[in-house]
Design an enzyme around this catalytic site. Sequence first.
Site, PDB file in Angstrom:
ATOM      1  CB  CYS A 221      28.239  53.458  54.876  1.00 57.64           C
ATOM      2  SG  CYS A 221      26.896  52.383  54.416  1.00 57.64           S
TER       3      CYS A 221
ATOM      4  NE  ARG B 158      25.141  65.964  60.561  1.00 55.63           N
ATOM      5  CZ  ARG B 158      26.287  65.355  60.313  1.00 55.63           C
ATOM      6  NH1 ARG B 158      27.099  65.843  59.395  1.00 55.63           N
ATOM      7  NH2 ARG B 158      26.636  64.270  60.970  1.00 55.63           N
TER       8      ARG B 158
ATOM      9  CB  SER C  53      31.086  58.275  62.384  1.00 59.20           C
ATOM     10  OG  SER C  53      30.745  58.765  63.661  1.00 59.20           O
TER      11      SER C  53
HETATM   12  P1  NAD Z   1      27.479  60.370  63.155  1.00 54.69           P
HETATM   13  O1  NAD Z   1      28.175  59.250  63.831  1.00 54.69           O
HETATM   14  O2  NAD Z   1      28.014  61.737  63.320  1.00 54.69           O
HETATM   15  O3  NAD Z   1      25.959  60.453  63.652  1.00 54.69           O
HETATM   16  C1  NAD Z   1      25.125  59.321  63.679  1.00 54.69           C
HETATM   17  C2  NAD Z   1      24.082  59.517  64.776  1.00 54.69           C
HETATM   18  O4  NAD Z   1      24.752  59.612  66.035  1.00 54.69           O
HETATM   19  C3  NAD Z   1      23.253  60.771  64.612  1.00 54.69           C
HETATM   20  O5  NAD Z   1      21.913  60.483  64.942  1.00 54.69           O
HETATM   21  C4  NAD Z   1      23.877  61.735  65.618  1.00 54.69           C
HETATM   22  O6  NAD Z   1      22.948  62.647  66.149  1.00 54.69           O
HETATM   23  C5  NAD Z   1      24.400  60.814  66.708  1.00 54.69           C
HETATM   24  N1  NAD Z   1      25.602  61.344  67.367  1.00 54.69           N
HETATM   25  C6  NAD Z   1      26.555  62.145  66.820  1.00 54.69           C
HETATM   26  N2  NAD Z   1      27.508  62.427  67.732  1.00 54.69           N
HETATM   27  C7  NAD Z   1      27.156  61.795  68.876  1.00 54.69           C
HETATM   28  C8  NAD Z   1      27.750  61.699  70.168  1.00 54.69           C
HETATM   29  N3  NAD Z   1      28.896  62.318  70.463  1.00 54.69           N
HETATM   30  N4  NAD Z   1      27.129  60.965  71.100  1.00 54.69           N
HETATM   31  C9  NAD Z   1      25.967  60.330  70.826  1.00 54.69           C
HETATM   32  N5  NAD Z   1      25.366  60.400  69.614  1.00 54.69           N
HETATM   33  C10 NAD Z   1      25.948  61.105  68.647  1.00 54.69           C
HETATM   34  O7  NAD Z   1      27.366  59.976  61.595  1.00 54.69           O
HETATM   35  P2  NAD Z   1      26.870  60.885  60.398  1.00 54.69           P
HETATM   36  O8  NAD Z   1      27.884  61.920  60.106  1.00 54.69           O
HETATM   37  O9  NAD Z   1      25.471  61.297  60.611  1.00 54.69           O
HETATM   38  O10 NAD Z   1      26.865  59.787  59.234  1.00 54.69           O
HETATM   39  C11 NAD Z   1      27.993  59.454  58.474  1.00 54.69           C
HETATM   40  C12 NAD Z   1      28.676  58.226  59.000  1.00 54.69           C
HETATM   41  O11 NAD Z   1      27.762  57.134  59.053  1.00 54.69           O
HETATM   42  C13 NAD Z   1      29.808  57.731  58.120  1.00 54.69           C
HETATM   43  O12 NAD Z   1      30.871  57.346  58.930  1.00 54.69           O
HETATM   44  C14 NAD Z   1      29.210  56.542  57.387  1.00 54.69           C
HETATM   45  O13 NAD Z   1      30.147  55.578  56.940  1.00 54.69           O
HETATM   46  C15 NAD Z   1      28.346  55.984  58.454  1.00 54.69           C
HETATM   47  N6  NAD Z   1      27.317  55.126  57.886  1.00 54.69           N
HETATM   48  C16 NAD Z   1      27.466  53.786  58.053  1.00 54.69           C
HETATM   49  C17 NAD Z   1      26.540  52.929  57.510  1.00 54.69           C
HETATM   50  C18 NAD Z   1      26.686  51.459  57.673  1.00 54.69           C
HETATM   51  O14 NAD Z   1      25.729  50.761  57.387  1.00 54.69           O
HETATM   52  N7  NAD Z   1      27.798  50.927  58.110  1.00 54.69           N
HETATM   53  C19 NAD Z   1      25.443  53.444  56.792  1.00 54.69           C
HETATM   54  C20 NAD Z   1      25.323  54.825  56.669  1.00 54.69           C
HETATM   55  C21 NAD Z   1      26.270  55.654  57.224  1.00 54.69           C
END
Ligand code: NAD
Length: 498
Positions: A280, A176, A225
């Site tokens: 997060c 994104r 997530s």
């Molecule tokens: P996301 O889980 O949608 O995506 C994260 C990554 O996973 C991206 O690179 C994406 O391309 C990939 N991805 C997405 N769907 C997938 C699938 N079905 N199979 C394999 N890979 C896949 O998260 P987001 O919307 O980009 O980010 C927001 C989330 O991240 C929130 O839940 C937030 O709390 C979390 N977050 C956590 C921390 C932490 O340190 N705990 C830090 C930052 C963000």
Amino acid sequence: MSVVGHFINGEHVLKGEPTQDVYNPATGEVTKQVELGGQKTVEEAIAAAEAAYPAWRNMPAMKRARIMFRYKELLEENAHRICELITDEHGKVLNDAMGELQRGIEVVEYACGAPEFLKGEHSKNVGPAIDSWSEFQPLGVVAGITPFNFPAMVPMWMYPMAAVCGNTVVMKPSERDPSAPLLLMELLSEAGMPEGVVNMVNGGKEAVDTLLNDERVKAVSFVGSTPIAEYIYSTGNANGKRVQALGGAKNHAIVMPDADLDNAVNALMGAAYGSCGERCMAISVAVAVGDEVADELVAKLKAQLEVLKVGRGTDNSNDMGPLITKDAYNRVKGYVDAGEAAGADLVVDGRTLTVEGCENGYFLGGTLFDKVTTDMTIYTDEIFGPVLCVVRAKSMQEAMQMINDHEYGNGTCIFTRDGEAARYFADNILVGMVGINVPLPVPVAYHSFGGWKRSLFGDLHAYGPDAVRFYTKRKTITQRWPSGGIRESAQFTFPSNG
Ligand code: NAD
């Protein structure tokens, strides 16, 4: 229109694969496209990393660290360029992007200490003429998969530490907001990183699944997530990889009756609405202990929300920018609708906000609910938007129980003037990162970052000392050089100093 591709073997490459639009969330305009790497492209990046590994692993740690020193300088020189890209594609306010980048640079600074933290452990004379030492060897090719909300900082939690430990790397950032991660790769090359040591592939599920299934990849760091984190952890583990997968959050702040309320309100405003709640570690629940403090807290938050400045991230006088996508806007708005329908008291409604000149942007105003109960979806779910829920508790014990019962355990905070209460809270709360009058207790680069419960799958946290453990394997060597012609006879008892 320019297309963001991949960074393999030290250069930006396009493979002619399908693309996805990249938006400016402040205007809703498509500004770029990003190529979605398929299996073949990811395999090419893994092969580049594998080819670079033998020479890189054997390079003295001091030389690897020197590349990080140069990288730090280049990051500082190019900070404005990097942050402009973050703001254009993520939407956050420029100064906030600067804060994110600075935290990433601090990880690079820590990585400069590689010769020190890779020294290992040594014991002389563990037996007669026998010495023993433990060393920390790299794993090989490792992967990093990161979310949209910190397009610079979260990748920087991973590849600097992975690389200085002697590994080679394939990163898969969020599709994104891919431009800042690409610039980070280009600067790393400019700093002298040999080709193939750190690569980056853009893409979605196919790219991720290729990394998870390829046996050349020895470890995976993930941030995103919780459902995806759980998938990454179980699939990676089933394939024999070392995995750390950091997930979502619902961070509570307890406001005690003795708290300095004005300080608490200022802290909550920044922690709940900064970066449009897309952190997060954002505080999304304030638990007020007692009705008196709740009434006062809500009144003060309402007053501050009335002057919250929402607009383009390019204008540093704004407090917060837009949400990342139209989908995110609709999802967050849907939660506000659901909270209202469930009977929570909607004190400030951000759904009515419009930003002049940005009518097609994904702006939602700061939203405040009072009298939220623990069965409502606005309480149970991670909303990831500018929505703060106030829950009323009768006692600190009740407030703590609420936090301990929640599925997430990333960050939390208590506002109080009572040292005994604060100490009890820090000791007994089931959360990985705890603040005492500190709303965003994000550990500094020389500690490590990670939550508890369903906010982290795996044992080791991100960056800092845990990253050294995650990105290395311990090997313990025991050696004897018999001297003075001593020859031992065969020993059939277990070797010991008994
Ligand atoms: P996301 O889980 O949608 O995506 C994260 C990554 O996973 C991206 O690179 C994406 O391309 C990939 N991805 C997405 N769907 C997938 C699938 N079905 N199979 C394999 N890979 C896949 O998260 P987001 O919307 O980009 O980010 C927001 C989330 O991240 C929130 O839940 C937030 O709390 C979390 N977050 C956590 C921390 C932490 O340190 N705990 C830090 C930052 C963000």
